[in-house]
Design an enzyme around this catalytic site. Structure first.
Site, PDB file in Angstrom:
ATOM      1  N   LYS A   1       0.834  -1.210   0.000  1.00 28.05           N
ATOM      2  CA  LYS A   1       0.000   0.000   0.000  1.00 28.05           C
ATOM      3  C   LYS A   1       0.863   1.252   0.000  1.00 28.05           C
ATOM      4  O   LYS A   1       0.647   2.169  -0.794  1.00 28.05           O
ATOM      5  CB  LYS A   1      -0.901   0.001   1.244  1.00 28.05           C
ATOM      6  CG  LYS A   1      -1.600   1.330   1.470  1.00 28.05           C
ATOM      7  CD  LYS A   1      -2.515   1.320   2.672  1.00 28.05           C
ATOM      8  CE  LYS A   1      -1.884   1.764   3.961  1.00 28.05           C
ATOM      9  NZ  LYS A   1      -1.540   3.196   4.042  1.00 28.05           N
ATOM     10  N   ASN A   2       1.848   1.289   0.894  1.00 32.51           N
ATOM     11  CA  ASN A   2       2.615   2.529   1.058  1.00 32.51           C
ATOM     12  C   ASN A   2       3.607   2.782  -0.076  1.00 32.51           C
ATOM     13  O   ASN A   2       4.249   3.827  -0.094  1.00 32.51           O
ATOM     14  CB  ASN A   2       3.338   2.545   2.410  1.00 32.51           C
ATOM     15  CG  ASN A   2       2.378   2.814   3.554  1.00 32.51           C
ATOM     16  OD1 ASN A   2       1.200   3.081   3.327  1.00 32.51           O
ATOM     17  ND2 ASN A   2       2.879   2.739   4.774  1.00 32.51           N
TER      18      ASN A   2
ATOM     19  N   ARG B   1      -5.024  10.418   4.539  1.00 33.18           N
ATOM     20  CA  ARG B   1      -4.029  11.454   4.696  1.00 33.18           C
ATOM     21  C   ARG B   1      -2.966  11.420   3.594  1.00 33.18           C
ATOM     22  O   ARG B   1      -2.407  12.454   3.214  1.00 33.18           O
ATOM     23  CB  ARG B   1      -3.369  11.251   6.069  1.00 33.18           C
ATOM     24  CG  ARG B   1      -2.529  12.377   6.465  1.00 33.18           C
ATOM     25  CD  ARG B   1      -1.848  12.128   7.769  1.00 33.18           C
ATOM     26  NE  ARG B   1      -1.060  13.291   8.079  1.00 33.18           N
ATOM     27  CZ  ARG B   1       0.102  13.554   7.540  1.00 33.18           C
ATOM     28  NH1 ARG B   1       0.625  12.717   6.687  1.00 33.18           N
ATOM     29  NH2 ARG B   1       0.744  14.656   7.856  1.00 33.18           N
TER      30      ARG B   1
ATOM     31  N   CYS C   1      -6.024  13.257  13.169  1.00 33.85           N
ATOM     32  CA  CYS C   1      -5.883  11.874  12.727  1.00 33.85           C
ATOM     33  C   CYS C   1      -5.917  11.022  13.973  1.00 33.85           C
ATOM     34  O   CYS C   1      -5.425  11.438  15.023  1.00 33.85           O
ATOM     35  CB  CYS C   1      -4.557  11.742  11.992  1.00 33.85           C
ATOM     36  SG  CYS C   1      -4.096  10.072  11.615  1.00 33.85           S
TER      37      CYS C   1
ATOM     38  N   ARG D   1       0.173  14.512  13.169  1.00 34.74           N
ATOM     39  CA  ARG D   1       0.610  14.309  11.778  1.00 34.74           C
ATOM     40  C   ARG D   1       0.617  15.603  10.968  1.00 34.74           C
ATOM     41  O   ARG D   1      -0.176  15.788  10.039  1.00 34.74           O
ATOM     42  CB  ARG D   1      -0.241  13.247  11.100  1.00 34.74           C
ATOM     43  CG  ARG D   1      -0.206  11.939  11.857  1.00 34.74           C
ATOM     44  CD  ARG D   1      -0.864  10.816  11.124  1.00 34.74           C
ATOM     45  NE  ARG D   1       0.066  10.117  10.259  1.00 34.74           N
ATOM     46  CZ  ARG D   1      -0.227   8.981   9.627  1.00 34.74           C
ATOM     47  NH1 ARG D   1      -1.395   8.441   9.760  1.00 34.74           N
ATOM     48  NH2 ARG D   1       0.662   8.387   8.885  1.00 34.74           N
TER      49      ARG D   1
ATOM     50  N   ASP E   1       4.221   0.752  12.103  1.00 35.33           N
ATOM     51  CA  ASP E   1       3.058   0.072  11.528  1.00 35.33           C
ATOM     52  C   ASP E   1       2.968  -1.401  11.949  1.00 35.33           C
ATOM     53  O   ASP E   1       2.006  -2.086  11.596  1.00 35.33           O
ATOM     54  CB  ASP E   1       3.073   0.176   9.994  1.00 35.33           C
ATOM     55  CG  ASP E   1       2.678   1.573   9.521  1.00 35.33           C
ATOM     56  OD1 ASP E   1       2.217   2.377  10.347  1.00 35.33           O
ATOM     57  OD2 ASP E   1       2.844   1.851   8.323  1.00 35.33           O
TER      58      ASP E   1
ATOM     59  N   ARG F   1      -8.791  -0.501   4.225  1.00 36.91           N
ATOM     60  CA  ARG F   1      -7.901   0.508   3.640  1.00 36.91           C
ATOM     61  C   ARG F   1      -6.537  -0.102   3.322  1.00 36.91           C
ATOM     62  O   ARG F   1      -5.846   0.365   2.435  1.00 36.91           O
ATOM     63  CB  ARG F   1      -7.690   1.666   4.633  1.00 36.91           C
ATOM     64  CG  ARG F   1      -8.904   2.555   4.814  1.00 36.91           C
ATOM     65  CD  ARG F   1      -8.548   3.742   5.684  1.00 36.91           C
ATOM     66  NE  ARG F   1      -7.229   4.218   5.335  1.00 36.91           N
ATOM     67  CZ  ARG F   1      -6.320   4.677   6.199  1.00 36.91           C
ATOM     68  NH1 ARG F   1      -6.622   4.775   7.472  1.00 36.91           N
ATOM     69  NH2 ARG F   1      -5.151   5.068   5.802  1.00 36.91           N
TER      70      ARG F   1
END
Ligand code: UD1
Length: 419
Positions: free
Chosen positions: A22-23, A93, A117, A122, A306, A398
């Site tokens: 994802k990132n 975000r 958030c 953030r 994470d 997500r």
């Protein structure tokens, strides 16, 4: 609203195919804004954050089409709108990632401030300061970052704090700037290097991505590219913890063991036997209860924030006492409070969650508060006695592709229900 219902107590066994990261996908999709020709991006995961990014790009005039389920063709020839509106930024975000490419190629960007958030403040000061150093005018007006600058120029930028999306935004702004940009104290996350790989495939000139100093020589234009997104190291780590926490044996396939050193070290410390091949990792807990671990989150290559929540779940049922310290985000222990409702024994003091492992958790209704928190509650549920209902799992969608199918294939009792 969807919820997951999980009946715990089954040791997980088998193989799990890891999806694209994802990132890495999110910045790579944003970077497609920089190309004058269509680009092709493979190994794209089916995730709500990816859908949101596609919606954001489509709104700007980018044409996105899907092929074979996981390959996107992206054509930014028709971009006519340079705004990332609040409705989209508030749900994700990472929308802020369009700031650098829009400014770098079109000389303007209006990006809503992300606002509060669930895991902390953030801010975006690092993104803004870097763009200003490259000659952009940036104002905060009406809740929006309004950036203007028809031709950015290279600059030496030292990041105040290591920021992943900050590094990515500045790298994307710099690829078409005049002259050389040097980003110091850059984030070293593998996803930064993956984004750089995509930019280079489009014709950018970048050296040092993946280290703390990145050199970018601006080029005139970027063109077509064909790229494959790297595997998701956080998804990989989550399934390995699922194996460890249930005393099972899980092999993650299609992954990159070299991106998980800190996580694998902690799993080994917890008592797991780890074996790696070129693109797979096997964890075998041999039916044992894991031992508690101490860890501190920090930027890559240290232990990732994470994966913090997932290791809280592990410590909750582990043998012994553990201490997990969060140094990246100030408010990232809500999952601990939910696990306490399942019988976990935690004490939070400052930025540390101290645990005393209990032999078993007990199923309870719990609520997901953010993406990784929801994964940790699913993990806790996998070892809890009885049934746990994890609500608000839109967070999990997500960032985890087909989580219930993948867990079910490993033997878990899990189903999606409507509540
Ligand atoms: C990225 C990841 C996220 C991960 C995080 C940390 C993506 C899409 N998201 O988020 O999954 O949890 O890295 O590894 O890649 N900071 C500032 N000013 C700024 C920017 C950040 O002070 O302008 C601070 C943040 O408050 C935080 C720290 O820097 O304390 C790191 O945040 P950052 O690396 O920017 O996180 P993200 O890039 O948003």
């Amino acid at each position: 609203m969807d919820a997951l219902e999980i009946t715990g107590g089954i040791a997980l066994h088998g193989d799990v195919q890891i999806s694209g990261a994802k990132n890495a996908t999110l910045p790579i999709l944003a970077a497609a804004l920089l190309a004058e020709e269509p680009v092709s991006i493979g190994n794209v995961p089916h995730l709500n954050d990816v859908t949101t990014t596609i919606a954001l790009l489509a709104r700007m005039g980018v044409e996105v089409s899907m092929h074979d389920g996981m390959r996107l063709e992206v054509d930014a020839a028709g971009v006519h709108d340079f705004t990332a509106p609040y409705e989209l930024v508030k749900t994700m975000r990472a929308s802020v990632l369009v700031l650098g490419p829009l400014l770098g190629r079109y000389g303007r960007a209006d990006v809503s401030l992300p606002g509060g958030c669930a895991i902390g403040a953030r801010p975006v000061n690092i993104h803004v300061a870097g763009l200003k150093a490259m000659g952009a005018q940036v104002e905060i007006d009406g809740g929006y970052i309004r950036a203007r600058g028809s031709q950015l120029r290279g600059a030496r930028i030292v990041l105040d704090t290591v920021s992943v999306t900050g590094t990515e935004n500045l790298m994307m702004a710099a690829v078409l700037a005049r002259g050389e940009t040097v980003i110091e104290n850059a984030a070293r996350e593998p996803e930064v290097a993956d984004l750089a790989g995509f930019l280079v495939a489009m014709g950018a000139n970048i050296e040092g991505a993946g280290t703390d100093t990145i050199h970018i020589q601006g080029v005139e234009r970027l063109g077509a590219a064909d790229y494959r997104v790297m595997p998701d190291r956080i998804e990989t780590g989550t399934y390995l913890v699922a194996g460890a926490i249930t005393g099972g044996r899980v092999r993650a396939r299609g992954t990159r063991p070299d991106t998980l050193d800190a996580v694998l070290a902690k799993l080994t410390e917890a008592g797991a036997r780890i074996e790696c091949g070129e693109d797979w990792i096997e964890l075998d807990m041999e039916g044992q209860r894991p031992s508690a671990v101490d860890l501190t989150t920090a930027p890559y290559p240290a232990f990732p924030t994470d994966m913090q929540a997932q290791f809280c779940a592990l410590n909750a049922i582990a043998d012994g006492s553990g201490a997990i310290t969060e140094t990246i985000f100030e408010n990232r222990f809500q999952h601990v409070l939910e696990m306490q409702r399942m019988g976990a024994d935690f004490r939070i003091q400052g930025h540390t969650a101290f645990s005393r492992g209990v032999p078993a958790l007990k199923g309870a209704p719990v609520m997901a508060t953010d993406l990784r928190a929801s994964a940790s509650l699913v993990l806790a549920a996998l070892v809890a006695r009885g049934t746990t209902r994890v609500e608000r799992i839109y967070h999990i969608d997500r960032g985890y592709e087909c989580i219930e199918e993948k867990l079910r294939r490993l033997g878990a009792s899990i189903r999606r229900i409507q509540v």
